[in-house]
Design a protein around this motif. Structure first.
Motif, PDB file in Angstrom:
ATOM      1  N   LYS A 117       0.819  -1.212   0.000  1.00  0.00           N
ATOM      2  CA  LYS A 117       0.000   0.000   0.000  1.00  0.00           C
ATOM      3  C   LYS A 117       0.856   1.266   0.000  1.00  0.00           C
ATOM      4  O   LYS A 117       0.502   2.268  -0.601  1.00  0.00           O
ATOM      5  N   ASP A 118       2.005   1.212   0.668  1.00  0.00           N
ATOM      6  CA  ASP A 118       2.882   2.382   0.751  1.00  0.00           C
ATOM      7  C   ASP A 118       3.594   2.699  -0.560  1.00  0.00           C
ATOM      8  O   ASP A 118       4.102   3.794  -0.741  1.00  0.00           O
ATOM      9  N   SER A 119       3.646   1.731  -1.478  1.00  0.00           N
ATOM     10  CA  SER A 119       4.321   1.989  -2.755  1.00  0.00           C
ATOM     11  C   SER A 119       3.346   2.461  -3.826  1.00  0.00           C
ATOM     12  O   SER A 119       3.695   2.576  -4.990  1.00  0.00           O
ATOM     13  N   ARG A 120       2.141   2.753  -3.422  1.00  0.00           N
ATOM     14  CA  ARG A 120       1.099   3.232  -4.333  1.00  0.00           C
ATOM     15  C   ARG A 120       1.610   4.447  -5.110  1.00  0.00           C
ATOM     16  O   ARG A 120       2.145   5.380  -4.539  1.00  0.00           O
ATOM     17  N   ASP A 121       1.399   4.425  -6.407  1.00  0.00           N
ATOM     18  CA  ASP A 121       1.901   5.494  -7.279  1.00  0.00           C
ATOM     19  C   ASP A 121       0.797   5.865  -8.265  1.00  0.00           C
ATOM     20  O   ASP A 121       0.788   5.413  -9.393  1.00  0.00           O
ATOM     21  N   ASP A 122      -0.151   6.664  -7.801  1.00  0.00           N
ATOM     22  CA  ASP A 122      -1.269   6.985  -8.687  1.00  0.00           C
ATOM     23  C   ASP A 122      -1.660   8.457  -8.645  1.00  0.00           C
ATOM     24  O   ASP A 122      -2.806   8.817  -8.805  1.00  0.00           O
ATOM     25  N   ASN A 123      -0.676   9.320  -8.419  1.00  0.00           N
ATOM     26  CA  ASN A 123      -0.939  10.746  -8.446  1.00  0.00           C
ATOM     27  C   ASN A 123      -0.870  11.207  -9.905  1.00  0.00           C
ATOM     28  O   ASN A 123       0.197  11.519 -10.426  1.00  0.00           O
ATOM     29  N   LEU A 124      -2.027  11.195 -10.553  1.00  0.00           N
ATOM     30  CA  LEU A 124      -2.115  11.456 -11.989  1.00  0.00           C
ATOM     31  C   LEU A 124      -3.057  12.624 -12.270  1.00  0.00           C
ATOM     32  O   LEU A 124      -3.952  12.915 -11.481  1.00  0.00           O
ATOM     33  N   ARG A 125      -2.840  13.268 -13.413  1.00  0.00           N
ATOM     34  CA  ARG A 125      -3.749  14.323 -13.852  1.00  0.00           C
ATOM     35  C   ARG A 125      -3.827  14.305 -15.374  1.00  0.00           C
ATOM     36  O   ARG A 125      -2.963  13.744 -16.058  1.00  0.00           O
ATOM     37  N   ILE A 126      -4.854  14.948 -15.894  1.00  0.00           N
ATOM     38  CA  ILE A 126      -5.046  15.050 -17.347  1.00  0.00           C
ATOM     39  C   ILE A 126      -4.728  16.480 -17.762  1.00  0.00           C
ATOM     40  O   ILE A 126      -5.163  17.436 -17.118  1.00  0.00           O
ATOM     41  N   THR A 127      -3.963  16.618 -18.834  1.00  0.00           N
ATOM     42  CA  THR A 127      -3.645  17.943 -19.352  1.00  0.00           C
ATOM     43  C   THR A 127      -3.975  18.010 -20.837  1.00  0.00           C
ATOM     44  O   THR A 127      -3.963  16.999 -21.539  1.00  0.00           O
TER      45      THR A 127
END
Length: 80
Positions: free
Chosen positions: A59-69
């Motif tokens: 859970k700590d390695s979660r990498d989902d900080n995403l955005r649309i541009t």
């Protein structure tokens, strides 16, 4: 001029391309609509949740900080 959309990921150094359509990670994937890009993000997040639930990802390695541009494509540029 045409508008397309891409997904960016927040890295340590800031925001940059986060979804690629080639094997070497150079060409970012461009989506025709914002909804298509959002669907890709949603599917990515679902895959992360599944991996965490099944014990294949911490859970700590979660990498989902995403955005649309938005990406502005000029008529003389090649796109995917």
């Amino acid at each position: 001029m045409k508008v397309k959309y891409k997904i960016e990921r927040e890295y340590i150094y800031g925001w940059d391309d986060g979804c690629f359509n080639d094997d070497n990670g150079i060409v970012p994937t461009l989506f025709e609509t914002e909804e298509e890009a959002q669907k890709e993000i949603d599917e990515h997040r679902e895959a992360i949740e599944f991996a965490i639930k099944t014990g294949n990802m911490d859970k700590d390695s979660r990498d989902d900080n995403l955005r649309i541009t938005e990406v502005i494509i000029h008529s003389d540029e090649k796109t995917n």
